[in-house]
Design a protein around this motif. Structure first.
Motif, short mmCIF file in Angstrom:
data_model
loop_
_atom_site.label_atom_id
_atom_site.label_comp_id
_atom_site.label_asym_id
_atom_site.label_seq_id
_atom_site.Cartn_x
_atom_site.Cartn_y
_atom_site.Cartn_z
N ASN A 113 0.82 -1.22 0.00
CA ASN A 113 0.00 0.00 0.00
C ASN A 113 0.85 1.27 0.00
O ASN A 113 0.49 2.27 -0.64
CB ASN A 113 -0.96 -0.01 1.19
N HIS A 114 2.02 1.24 0.65
CA HIS A 114 2.87 2.44 0.65
C HIS A 114 3.49 2.68 -0.72
O HIS A 114 3.86 3.82 -1.03
CB HIS A 114 3.96 2.31 1.72
N TYR A 116 1.95 2.68 -3.37
CA TYR A 116 0.96 3.45 -4.12
C TYR A 116 0.81 4.89 -3.61
O TYR A 116 0.17 5.72 -4.26
CB TYR A 116 -0.41 2.77 -4.02
N ARG A 117 1.38 5.17 -2.44
CA ARG A 117 1.18 6.50 -1.83
C ARG A 117 1.74 7.61 -2.72
O ARG A 117 2.79 7.46 -3.34
CB ARG A 117 1.87 6.58 -0.46
N TYR A 121 3.30 4.52 -7.65
CA TYR A 121 3.21 3.20 -8.29
C TYR A 121 4.24 3.02 -9.40
O TYR A 121 5.00 2.05 -9.40
CB TYR A 121 1.79 3.01 -8.82
N ASP A 157 -1.86 -5.20 -4.38
CA ASP A 157 -2.14 -4.75 -3.03
C ASP A 157 -3.64 -4.69 -2.75
O ASP A 157 -4.43 -4.18 -3.56
CB ASP A 157 -1.51 -3.37 -2.80
N SER A 160 -4.77 -0.64 -1.75
CA SER A 160 -4.61 0.45 -2.71
C SER A 160 -4.62 0.01 -4.16
O SER A 160 -4.70 0.85 -5.06
CB SER A 160 -3.31 1.22 -2.42
#
Length: 272
Positions: A113-114, A116-117, A121, A157, A160
Motif C-alpha cells: 500500500n505504501h 501506491y502512496r 506506483y 495490493d 490500494s
C-alpha cells in the motif's frame, strides 16, 4: 532501545515439509538440512526506504543473502515509505543495492500500500524492475531447477491496488502466493491450493508490549508469525525490515526469513 532495535536484523530459517504438520525452526542449525531441501527461498518485506532509512541500511541483508545463496528471492511490498518525500538522489544507489541481491531462480515482488502512496506506483515498479525483480500484479510465474518446480502467484495490493483473489492450480510441485496484507487470504479462493503464502505489512506490530499490540487494517486477523490455514497451507508473515510512522521498534526486530523446502514433496504429502 526502541531506536537501536531497528538496526538489528533477526535471521530466521524454517524447514517446511509438504504436509505442514511440523514446521521446524532451524535457525541455529540450518546447515544441517542442506541435503534435505532442494530449494531455499529468501523472504524480504517492508523496506520503507525514506530520507531516514537509506539504501545503505540494507547492507547486512545483502551480506546475508550472499552468505546463504538462496535459490529464489521474494519481496512482499512497501519498497518506499512515501514517494512524495522520497530523496531522488538516492534512487540510483537503491537500484544498485537491489541488484546486489542475486538468486539463480530469480527475484519476484508484489507491491504494498505504501508503494501506491502519492502516486508512487510507476516509480516503485520501475525501481524494482531495474533492480532485477519481476513484479507480479495478479499474475503467476513458473520456475524450476534440476530437482523441483514451483509456481508463484502474486496478488496486487489489497488496500490500494486491484487485487485478484482467484488463481489456478498448476502441475508444479510447490505453489506459493505472495500478498502484502496477510488478511487478503480471507478473500482468496481455493486457499488450499497453496503450500506457502508469504506476507508482510504488519511489521509484527512494530512495538510489542505485554499490554499493547498495535494492529493495522489489512492485518487484523493475521498479525505475525506462522498460521496453518486448513491442513496444508502455511501463512508466514514477515516483521519486515524498515519502519513506518515512527523509526522505532520494540521487541519486534527487523526480520529476514529463509524457507528450506523439503525434498520429495510428493512422498511427504502422503505422510499421515
Amino acid at each position: 532501545m526502541v531506536f537501536i532495535e531497528p538496526r538489528r536484523l533477526n535471521e530466521k530459517h524454517y524447514f517446511i515439509k509438504k504436509n505442514k504438520k511440523k514446521v521446524l525452526d532451524i535457525s541455529n542449525a540450518f546447515d544441517l538440512y542442506e541435503n534435505d531441501s532442494n530449494i531455499v527461498i529468501c523472504h524480504l518485506s517492508d523496506f520503507h526506504f525514506s530520507r531516514y532509512f537509506k539504501p545503505q541500511r540494507i547492507n547486512r541483508v545483502i551480506r546475508s543473502i550472499m552468505d546463504i545463496a538462496p535459490d529464489l528471492i521474494v519481496f512482499t511490498g512497501d519498497l518506499i515509505d512515501n514517494y512524495e518525500k522520497w530523496p531522488h538522489k538516492e534512487t540510483q544507489r537503491l537500484v544498485e543495492k537491489l541488484n546486489r541481491m542475486t538468486a539463480p531462480m530469480g527475484k519476484i515482488a508484489v507491491l504494498g500500500n505504501h508503494d501506491y502512496r502519492s502516486e508512487g506506483y510507476y516509480f516503485v515498479k520501475t525501481v524494482l524492475s531495474e533492480g532485477g525483480f519481476t513484479v507480479l500484479e495478479n499474475e503467476e510465474i513458473f520456475g524450476s531447477n534440476d530437482e523441483v518446480s514451483i509456481n508463484i502467484a502474486g496478488m496486487d495490493d489489497c488496500l490500494s491496488g486491484n487485487p485478484k483473489f482467484s488463481f489456478e492450480r498448476t502441475l508444479a510441485q510447490w505453489h506459493l502466493l505472495l500478498v502484502h496484507e496477510p488478511d487478503g487470504v480471507l478473500d482468496t479462493e481455493n486457499i488450499q491450493n497453496f503450500d506457502l503464502i508469504l506476507a508482510g505489512h504488519s511489521h509484527g506490530g512494530q512495538v510489542r508490549l505485554p499490554f499493547l499490540f498495535y494492529k493495522i487494517k489489512g492485518s487484523i486477523t493475521y498479525t505475525h508469525g506462522l498460521y496453518l490455514l486448513g491442513k496444508k497451507t502455511l501463512l508466514s508473515i514477515s516483521n519486515g525490515i524498515g519502519t513506518s510512522l515512527f523509526p522505532i521498534r520494540f521487541r519486534v526486530p527487523p526480520e529476514l526469513i529463509y524457507y528450506h523446502l523439503a525434498k520429495k514433496p510428493a512422498e511427504v504429502e502422503q505422510e499421515k
